[in-house]
Enzyme design. Structure first.
Site, PDB file in Angstrom:
ATOM      1  CE1 TYR A 132      -2.808   2.933   0.345  1.00  0.00           C
ATOM      2  CE2 TYR A 132      -3.557   1.969   2.998  1.00  0.00           C
ATOM      3  CZ  TYR A 132      -4.056   3.110   2.381  1.00  0.00           C
ATOM      4  OH  TYR A 132      -4.682   4.498   1.748  1.00  0.00           O
ATOM      5  CE  LYS A 160      -6.040   1.948  -1.111  1.00  0.00           C
ATOM      6  NZ  LYS A 160      -6.300   1.791   0.479  1.00  0.00           N
TER       7      LYS A 160
END
Length: 290
Positions: A132, A160
């Site tokens: 992330y 992400k």
């Protein structure tokens, strides 16, 4: 493996405590509306205000409620490698399909430190790990070159990406390979993200408009960008209104309007200004949700 519309789930509270019944309702609703995965205890799940016990309870309840119908990518990030290992190992033990691990925040590791951190997490368990990258919150930005080095590890499967930089998708395809899973972390630019080679979005707005977000993603993945643009026009005011104040607060307010959970958040976050509520109400009407 992971694609389409996956809500970064809110964590419902009632009177300061976890509202597990509301959480189960949200999971059922999300699956019924077409979400292709669930992502508990990330930023939108108020992970900074959850105790370790609460964090693990939420992950366990979401995995149990999903019952294998859609994948669960459990938030497992920390700026402490030992703590992140605990969260990743718990996610594996409880049956999550993957772990979402944010780049360590506040202590600002170097790129070498990021490689050491994610390598340790890769080596501690057998489930896939999704990086992330959100430099606006963590301050540290993982470069495409660093990501490419980590992508060589078999269980580092995707990212992400919440950089807001659409060029990153192409840069990361070059450094990580076309099979590396790239998921947008920003609703407003998800259309462009997928056009560059992304395959989905871990979405805040999907908390509130799961069917619209799922159909939007289906259109982009089918290459029907004219149809996707129609959805984008419908959803864009909602993307913007939810983020007038912190997005999870806006999402909880919108969910309360739909009768799905309380708008309660934990301090230091606060309830919305009346003007923000009015903007969200108008955006929900524009999207056909009210």
């Amino acid at each position: 493996m992971f694609k389409g519309s996956m809500p970064a789930l809110v964590t419902p509270f009632r009177n300061g405590e976890l509202d597990l019944e509301a959480l189960k309702r949200l999971v059922e609703w999300q699956i019924g509306e077409g979400s292709t995965g669930l992502v508990p205890v990330g930023t939108t799940g108020e992970s900074p205000t959850l105790s370790h016990e609460e964090h693990e309870t939420v992950v366990a309840e979401v995995v149990k409620a999903a019952a294998g119908r859609v994948p669960v990518i459990a938030g497992a990030g920390s700026n402490n490698t030992t703590e992140a290992i605990r969260f990743v190992q718990f996610a594996q033990r409880i049956g999550a399909d993957a772990a979402l691990v944010v780049t360590p925040y506040y202590n600002r590791p170097t790129q070498r430190g990021l490689i050491a951190h994610f390598t340790a997490l890769h080596d501690c368990a057998e489930i896939p790990i999704v990086i992330y990258n959100i430099p606006g919150r963590s301050v540290v930005d993982m470069t495409p070159a660093t990501m490419g080095a980590l992508a060589k590890l078999p269980r580092i499967v995707g990212v992400k990406d919440a950089t807001g930089d659409l060029a990153r998708v192409s840069q990361q395809r070059a450094s990580c390979g076309a099979d590396f899973i790239q998921l947008s972390g920003e609703d407003a630019t998800a259309l462009g993200f997928n056009a560059h080679g992304g395959v989905g979005c871990i979405s805040v707005t999907a908390n509130v408009a799961p069917r619209l977000c799922a159909e939007f993603q289906q259109a982009t993945l089918a290459g029907d960008y004219a149809k996707a643009l129609d959805y984008q026009d419908r959803l864009m005011p909602l993307h913007e209104a939810i983020f007038i104040e912190p997005g999870l607060v806006g999402a909880k307010y919108a969910l309360s309007k739909l009768g799905l959970c309380s708008e309660e958040v934990r301090s230091p976050l606060t309830g919305l200004e009346d003007s923000t509520k009015a903007a969200i109400d108008a955006a929900m009407k524009h999207a056909g949700l009210l």
